[in-house]
Design a protein around this motif. Structure first.
Motif, short mmCIF file in Angstrom:
data_model
loop_
_atom_site.label_atom_id
_atom_site.label_comp_id
_atom_site.label_asym_id
_atom_site.label_seq_id
_atom_site.Cartn_x
_atom_site.Cartn_y
_atom_site.Cartn_z
N ASP A 1 0.86 -1.17 0.00
CA ASP A 1 0.00 0.00 0.00
C ASP A 1 0.90 1.23 0.00
O ASP A 1 2.08 1.12 -0.35
N THR A 2 0.39 2.38 0.36
CA THR A 2 1.20 3.59 0.31
C THR A 2 2.12 3.73 1.51
O THR A 2 2.94 4.65 1.55
N ASP A 3 2.01 2.83 2.52
CA ASP A 3 2.84 2.92 3.71
C ASP A 3 3.87 1.80 3.79
O ASP A 3 5.04 2.04 4.08
N ARG A 4 3.44 0.55 3.57
CA ARG A 4 4.31 -0.60 3.78
C ARG A 4 4.31 -1.48 2.54
O ARG A 4 3.35 -1.49 1.75
N LEU A 5 5.41 -2.22 2.36
CA LEU A 5 5.54 -3.22 1.31
C LEU A 5 6.08 -4.49 1.95
O LEU A 5 7.14 -4.46 2.60
N HIS A 6 5.34 -5.59 1.79
CA HIS A 6 5.73 -6.88 2.36
C HIS A 6 5.95 -7.88 1.23
O HIS A 6 5.17 -7.93 0.26
N VAL A 7 7.00 -8.68 1.36
CA VAL A 7 7.31 -9.76 0.42
C VAL A 7 7.08 -11.09 1.15
O VAL A 7 7.69 -11.31 2.21
N LEU A 8 6.22 -11.95 0.57
CA LEU A 8 5.85 -13.21 1.21
C LEU A 8 6.17 -14.37 0.28
O LEU A 8 6.25 -14.22 -0.95
N THR A 9 6.38 -15.53 0.86
CA THR A 9 6.56 -16.74 0.07
C THR A 9 5.20 -17.25 -0.39
O THR A 9 4.14 -16.69 -0.07
N ALA A 10 5.23 -18.34 -1.18
CA ALA A 10 3.98 -18.89 -1.70
C ALA A 10 3.07 -19.38 -0.60
O ALA A 10 1.84 -19.35 -0.73
N ASP A 11 3.66 -19.85 0.53
CA ASP A 11 2.83 -20.35 1.63
C ASP A 11 2.51 -19.28 2.67
O ASP A 11 1.99 -19.60 3.74
N GLY A 12 2.85 -18.02 2.38
CA GLY A 12 2.45 -16.93 3.27
C GLY A 12 3.51 -16.49 4.26
O GLY A 12 3.25 -15.58 5.05
N ALA A 13 4.68 -17.11 4.28
CA ALA A 13 5.73 -16.71 5.22
C ALA A 13 6.36 -15.39 4.75
O ALA A 13 6.63 -15.20 3.57
#
Length: 598
Positions: free
Chosen positions: A392-404
């Motif tokens: 979003d405009t505040d945070r960027l998260h990178v996750l694996t295929a299983d959500g980790a």
């Protein structure tokens, strides 16, 4: 009475008077030191014009048979006034094209321009013979490439032009206007030229970061441009630093481009309008403009001329290999935002808080993932791995295929970027995978790359985290009391005193809420050979294990507080750790010599 000095004109007048008085002309000529014919000339000029005829006359001939024709001089002046940037060689060529036979010499054209005040007088430049000129014997053997600016846009920015010239023919093969001369934009222009004209034997560029990674710090690496050349068998050559004359052909093309197409501060409304103007100039440059460096020939004639064996080479040329996504597969169509379906159970999102977007990307081989112009470093170890992006405009998260969760960082995307990602295949995302920290929580973490000396910089402070971590990207967790160093594998490597107070931790650039502290990494073990005096040295600390163990290979385990020495699996010595020096080697340097038993 002093002697009076007579002028030349008075002496001539006295000589004429003596001759008219009856004195022989031979005697008068001898007295005045001139020939008898000169006396006759003076008498004739005096008889025709009187005393004024005895003045000095100009020796300029009344008629000059080799003087340039006035119509030719007028044509040269007219061409110069219509095209102020044409020099003597170009004007001579154009005069020949308009039927002037024979065309005037280049020096004659220059004198015409000087006589009519159409060029300023400048000192002579360095002689052409002093330059070492070189040229490939056939087209498509070498391309020269570079980047030039000067394309002014109406929004106040400056665009760049990626240029490329064939060394033999001076034919312009690349002239692409880009808003930012990134490595991928330069490679896209290069790939388009390869698709259109084929593969050259070599490419000569300067040492810009778009073309080569040999000066990249801390470690040199291969950039995308070099990869394209390597995979297609093109020899990528770079000039010597600070020698722009090596690529003088493309630099001279830049002078013509800026002087005739981008001159006088011309401002373009869009990049497309600038590209259209550059295309018109390139068409004239290739097909309708004689090039002085190739004996006033047209670049297109030398580039497209038939060459023995060239058709066979092109017929058996290997297939062009380009990275996926570098060239568009079809002309881009205007995108429309997806239709929003009204659902009675849906929740209305406030315009003050944009709806987050979720999308799937594959990590490139470089490990540097790009999300709407924001680069996210994940490392080459994850190359080829599909990951999920929540942003979003505040945070960027990178996750694996299983959500980790792999990584979290501050977002630099705007609402327009989120809308573009949504139109490019993204989907509306749910709640953030990482909950917002409590207001009283002060622990934060940042990512840093350890330099060659084993140090990092946080808030302007130099912190040593250890030489074994040099070159690695580590995660630093700060809570105002302790500083935890976590390696790429997620293991806790060191615990240091936090150099910042708790109130300053939250103001660190690129800081994010801290994750839980991982368990400590296993104690490192090293091998050492006991000296003949019964001692070893580990991490700058000397330990005496006894002469009875001389020449033995022992194993040493280190942690934050103790050093334990093992003979096989049996501990033989344990001492407190008094040194803060990091380990530099884990294997023993010396070989063990065993005596034969007797």
């Amino acid at each position: 009475m002093g002697l009076a000095e007579l002028s030349v004109m008075e002496q001539r007048f006295h000589a004429v008077m003596e001759c008219l008085g009856g004195t022989p002309k031979t005697e008068v000529a001898a007295r005045y030191g001139v020939s008898r014919q000169t006396i006759h000339n003076w008498l004739a000029r005096y008889a025709a014009d009187g005393i004024k005829g005895l003045e000095d006359h100009s020796h300029r001939p009344h008629v000059c048979p080799h003087r340039v024709d006035p119509s030719t001089e007028a044509l040269v002046c007219e061409l110069r006034r219509d095209h102020p940037r044409w020099g003597p060689r170009r004007l001579r060529f154009e005069a020949g094209r308009r039927g002037v036979t024979p065309p005037p010499a280049r020096a004659t054209v220059y004198r015409i321009l000087r006589r009519n005040n159409l060029v300023p007088a400048v000192p002579r430049k360095r002689r052409r013979e002093d330059y070492r000129r070189w040229e490939r014997p056939e087209p498509m053997e070498l391309w020269q490439m570079d980047i030039v600016g000067g394309v002014l846009l109406a929004d106040g920015t400056e665009a760049k032009v990626v240029t490329g010239l064939d060394d033999h023919s001076r034919y312009c093969v690349i002239a692409t206007v880009v808003r930012r001369a990134t490595g991928r934009a330069v490679c896209a222009a290069f790939a388009a030229a390869l698709t259109r004209f084929g593969l050259p034997g070599e490419v000569l560029t300067d040492n810009g970061k778009q073309f080569t990674g040999r000066f990249t710090t801390p470690r040199p690496g291969e950039v995308l441009f070099e990869r394209i050349c390597r995979e297609n068998g093109i020899v990528a050559r770079n000039t010597k630093p600070r020698t722009p004359t090596t690529t003088g052909k493309v630099e001279r093309f830049h002078q013509s481009l800026q002087g005739e197409c981008l001159d006088d501060g011309r401002v373009f409304d869009t990049v497309e309008q600038a590209q259209a103007a550059v295309d018109l100039f390139v068409a004239e440059y290739n097909y309708d403009r004689p090039h002085q460096g190739i004996d006033d020939a047209f670049p297109a004639d030398r580039f497209h001329r038939p060459t023995p064996g060239r058709n066979q080479v092109e017929l058996h040329a290997p297939k062009l290999r380009l990275p996926s996504g570098l060239l568009p597969t079809a002309p881009p169509a205007p995108r429309t935002p997806p239709a929003v379906e009204n659902d009675a159970t849906s929740v209305t999102v406030s315009t003050n808080r944009p709806q987050p977007v979720q999308l799937v990307r594959v990590v490139p081989p470089s490990g540097n993932l790009t999300v709407a112009q924001q680069q996210v470093w994940l490392g080459p170890t994850l190359a080829g791995t599909p990951v999920t992006i929540w942003v979003d405009t505040d945070r960027l998260h990178v996750l694996t295929a299983d959500g980790a969760r792999i990584k979290s960082s501050a977002s630099r995307l705007s609402q327009r970027d989120l809308a573009r990602l949504l139109a490019d295949g993204g989907t509306p995302a749910g709640p953030p995978p990482l909950p917002q920290p409590e207001p009283q929580a002060t622990a934060v973490e940042v990512d840093r790359v350890v330099n060659a000396c084993g140090g990092i910089t946080i808030a302007g402070r130099q912190i040593s985290v250890g030489m074994p971590l040099a070159g690695q990207r580590v995660r630093i967790r700060l809570d105002g009391i302790l500083l935890h160093v976590i390696d790429e594998a997620g293991q806790l490597r060191r615990i240091l005193r936090c150099p910042l107070p708790p109130t300053a931790c939250g103001r660190i650039r690129d800081a994010r809420p801290a994750s839980p502290i991982p368990p400590p990494a296993a104690a490192p073990t090293v091998e050492r050979v006991v000296s003949i005096t019964g001692s070893i040295q580990v991490a700058g600390q000397r330990i005496q294990v006894g002469v009875v163990h001389a020449r033995k290979l022992v194993t040493v385990a280190l942690d934050e507080h103790n050093v334990t020495v093992y003979d096989a699996d049996t501990p033989i010595k344990a001492v407190p750790r008094r040194s803060t020096t990091d380990l530099n080697r884990t294997k023993a340097k010396h070989q063990i010599t065993t005596a034969n038993g007797g």
